[in-house]
Design a protein around this motif. Structure first.
Motif, PDB file in Angstrom:
ATOM      1  N   HIS A  95      84.136 -10.234  49.067  1.00 17.27           N
ATOM      2  CA  HIS A  95      83.414 -11.071  48.194  1.00 17.27           C
ATOM      3  C   HIS A  95      83.295 -10.338  46.873  1.00 17.27           C
ATOM      4  CE1 HIS A  95      81.898 -13.179  51.698  1.00 17.27           C
ATOM      5  NE2 HIS A  95      81.559 -14.265  50.725  1.00 17.27           N
ATOM      6  N   ASP A  96      83.721 -10.849  45.749  1.00 18.39           N
ATOM      7  CA  ASP A  96      83.591 -10.396  44.417  1.00 18.39           C
ATOM      8  C   ASP A  96      84.460  -9.106  44.333  1.00 18.39           C
ATOM      9  OD1 ASP A  96      81.577 -12.336  43.714  1.00 18.39           O
ATOM     10  OD2 ASP A  96      80.334 -10.879  44.692  1.00 18.39           O
ATOM     11  N   ALA A  97      85.370  -8.897  45.154  1.00 18.20           N
ATOM     12  CA  ALA A  97      86.369  -7.808  45.295  1.00 18.20           C
ATOM     13  C   ALA A  97      87.537  -8.192  44.544  1.00 18.20           C
ATOM     14  CB  ALA A  97      86.455  -7.227  46.382  1.00 18.20           C
ATOM     15  N   ALA A  98      88.323  -7.505  43.971  1.00 17.28           N
ATOM     16  CA  ALA A  98      89.896  -7.629  43.574  1.00 17.28           C
ATOM     17  C   ALA A  98      90.719  -7.096  44.658  1.00 17.28           C
ATOM     18  CB  ALA A  98      90.220  -7.235  42.217  1.00 17.28           C
ATOM     19  N   ARG A  99      90.200  -6.020  45.262  1.00 14.42           N
ATOM     20  CA  ARG A  99      91.037  -5.284  46.416  1.00 14.42           C
ATOM     21  C   ARG A  99      90.238  -4.295  46.896  1.00 14.42           C
ATOM     22  NH1 ARG A  99      93.677  -3.339  42.109  1.00 14.42           N
ATOM     23  NH2 ARG A  99      95.355  -4.702  42.374  1.00 14.42           N
ATOM     24  N   LEU A 100      90.496  -4.073  48.422  1.00 14.04           N
ATOM     25  CA  LEU A 100      89.734  -3.264  49.113  1.00 14.04           C
ATOM     26  C   LEU A 100      90.734  -1.950  49.660  1.00 14.04           C
ATOM     27  CD1 LEU A 100      88.416  -5.409  51.903  1.00 14.04           C
ATOM     28  CD2 LEU A 100      87.150  -4.779  49.715  1.00 14.04           C
ATOM     29  N   HIS A 101      90.014  -0.945  49.305  1.00 15.31           N
ATOM     30  CA  HIS A 101      90.768   0.541  49.705  1.00 15.31           C
ATOM     31  C   HIS A 101      90.267   0.601  51.286  1.00 15.31           C
ATOM     32  CE1 HIS A 101      92.776   1.095  46.103  1.00 15.31           C
ATOM     33  NE2 HIS A 101      91.580   0.310  45.486  1.00 15.31           N
ATOM     34  N   PHE A 102      90.856   1.065  52.363  1.00 12.32           N
ATOM     35  CA  PHE A 102      90.356   0.980  53.680  1.00 12.32           C
ATOM     36  C   PHE A 102      91.269   1.939  54.469  1.00 12.32           C
ATOM     37  CE2 PHE A 102      91.896  -1.763  57.459  1.00 12.32           C
ATOM     38  CZ  PHE A 102      90.585  -1.688  58.044  1.00 12.32           C
ATOM     39  N   GLU A 108      94.813   5.769  53.889  1.00 13.09           N
ATOM     40  CA  GLU A 108      94.320   4.770  53.371  1.00 13.09           C
ATOM     41  C   GLU A 108      95.200   3.700  52.897  1.00 13.09           C
ATOM     42  OE1 GLU A 108      91.040   5.873  50.523  1.00 13.09           O
ATOM     43  OE2 GLU A 108      92.124   4.508  49.241  1.00 13.09           O
ATOM     44  N   LEU A 109      94.906   2.516  52.701  1.00 15.27           N
ATOM     45  CA  LEU A 109      95.778   1.472  52.628  1.00 15.27           C
ATOM     46  C   LEU A 109      94.945   0.500  51.579  1.00 15.27           C
ATOM     47  CD1 LEU A 109      98.580   0.169  53.296  1.00 15.27           C
ATOM     48  CD2 LEU A 109      97.542  -1.127  55.064  1.00 15.27           C
ATOM     49  N   ALA A 110      95.607  -0.009  50.604  1.00 17.00           N
ATOM     50  CA  ALA A 110      95.102  -1.221  49.941  1.00 17.00           C
ATOM     51  C   ALA A 110      95.259  -2.623  50.305  1.00 17.00           C
ATOM     52  CB  ALA A 110      95.383  -1.151  48.221  1.00 17.00           C
TER      53      ALA A 110
END
Ligand code: ZN
Ligand code: ZN
Ligand code: ZN
Ligand code: ZN
Length: 396
Positions: free
Chosen positions: A133-140, A160-162
């Motif tokens: 929510h409200d994010a352009a991308r997640l780094h995970f 880590e992966l985007a």
């Protein structure tokens, strides 16, 4: 002859050995088709797949409508699970406390398979959807706490992966799970050759850094923050872009509109028609009729894909320039081999994610001391209807 596939219950899942659990998560052997059939005054949508020479009909995707109804009617009743009010409150706390680490715990009386299956298909994707929510991308990235048969504890960490699109969440989690399980199995086999499968996964640590959309301003209406297709469409070089000018209502009314759906059974992402263009001239009536039956043929007018936000609100219309490539599903069982590590993939998206993770070279294994204790003094308790396992946000 079409037979329906039985859905695996949690009880059945708990008896599958680790190796086939991996296959189940991989789902790489599906060859799906998405079609409509018309019988009398009813039009039915079918998702079918072929596996080992048999055809299965999906019981989750099928919908029926009156033949005169718009295609959008097929998708109105079926929705993804959206976040609850409780989760929205959790998201606020996550933002205020700047929580980046989450711990998902197995429970004493439940098996590792049951835990991994549910974590990979439900709990972790649900958490990531909330954080999108409200994010352009997640780094995970993910870490598995693993206990070997001699009670030694290990920590297996992915790199880590985007995640660029919320519709890529399931597939990304799948690939990270597969690669971590491969690492664990190879490691266990090297340490305990005869009883390598006898390990258990106690906890999963989920690290997520959210890259937020730029704050809403007056200019956002003219300059959309991001217009990106899900990975599956990016890898086949399907091109869709915002039109140069704003799309007028009259153009939209005559255009072909499509939308994305995800199968609740196989996790596959596919495109369905939302509205097929009404052709103004009588000349191509037959063409239009043909297009409506085998809808994945080029019809008349412009083609747009509707992008939706994580909450199902319409975000954007992108004009599709190569409709045939866009709608084509990969039918051939083409195997992609990684030149670096010789791993084989039947799906391009999985191969792409594998490459983005550098064949797992950045993955780490740590052996934990027997008296290793992690104490988190402040935690956000997140267990609710959408997560069936104890889930905590770590406040640091
Ligand atoms: Zn929501
Ligand atoms: Zn389906
Ligand atoms: Zn026409
Ligand atoms: Zn590789």
């Amino acid at each position: 002859p079409i037979s329906t596939v039985r859905v695996l219950t949690a009880a059945q899942a708990s008896v599958i050995p680790h190796r086939s659990l991996r296959c189940l998560l991989a789902m790489s052997y599906f060859h799906s088709s998405y079609t409509f059939s018309i019988e009398g005054s009813t039009r039915t949508f079918h998702h079918r797949w072929r596996m080992a020479g048999r055809v299965y009909e999906c019981d989750a995707c099928g919908t029926t409508c009156d033949v005169r109804a718009a295609y959008s009617q097929h998708w109105s009743s079926v929705g993804r699970t959206h976040c609850s009010a409780e989760q929205r409150t959790q998201l606020k706390t996550i933002e205020e406390q700047r929580i980046n680490n989450f711990i998902l715990c197995n429970e004493r009386n439940r098996s590792t398979n049951e835990f991994l299956l549910d974590a990979g298909i439900q709990a972790i994707p649900q958490l990531l959807r909330l954080l999108f929510h409200d994010a352009a991308r997640l780094h995970f990235r993910l870490s598995f706490y693993v206990r070997a048969l001699n009670e030694t504890d290990f920590l297996f960490c992915s790199s880590e992966l985007a995640i660029e699109h919320h519709l890529d969440i399931s597939e990304t989690v799948d690939v990270l799970f597969l690669m971590l399980l491969e690492k664990i199995e190879a490691y266990m086999y090297a340490c305990y050759p005869t009883r390598a499968a006898e390990y258990s996964v106690k906890r999963i640590k989920i690290y997520v850094r959210r890259e937020l959309n730029r704050t809403e301003s007056v200019s956002t209406r003219n300059a959309p923050t991001k217009c990106i297709l899900p990975l599956q469409y990016r890898v086949k070089h399907a091109t869709a872009a915002p039109s140069a000018q704003a799309v007028s209502a009259s153009v939209v009314a005559d255009a072909n509109l499509y939308c994305f759906r995800i199968c609740a059974r196989t996790q596959e992402l596919y495109v369905v028609p939302y509205q097929l263009g009404k052709c103004p001239s009588n000349a191509c009536d037959s063409e239009v009729q043909r297009a409506q039956q085998t809808w994945d043929r080029i019809g008349c007018g412009a083609h747009y894909i509707q992008l939706e936000s994580i909450d199902g609100a319409q975000q954007q219309l992108l004009e599709i320039s190569n409709i045939t490539r866009f709608l084509r599903t990969d039918e051939e069982d083409h195997v992609h081999t990684c030149v670096q590590c010789k791993a084989n993939f039947t799906q391009r998206t999985k191969f792409q994610l594998h490459k983005a993770l550098d064949c797992g070279r950045g993955f780490e294994v740590l052996q934990l001391d027997s008296d290793n204790l992690e104490i988190y003094e402040h935690c956000l308790q997140m267990r609710c209807d959408n997560y069936k396992w104890p889930l905590f946000g770590i406040i640091e």
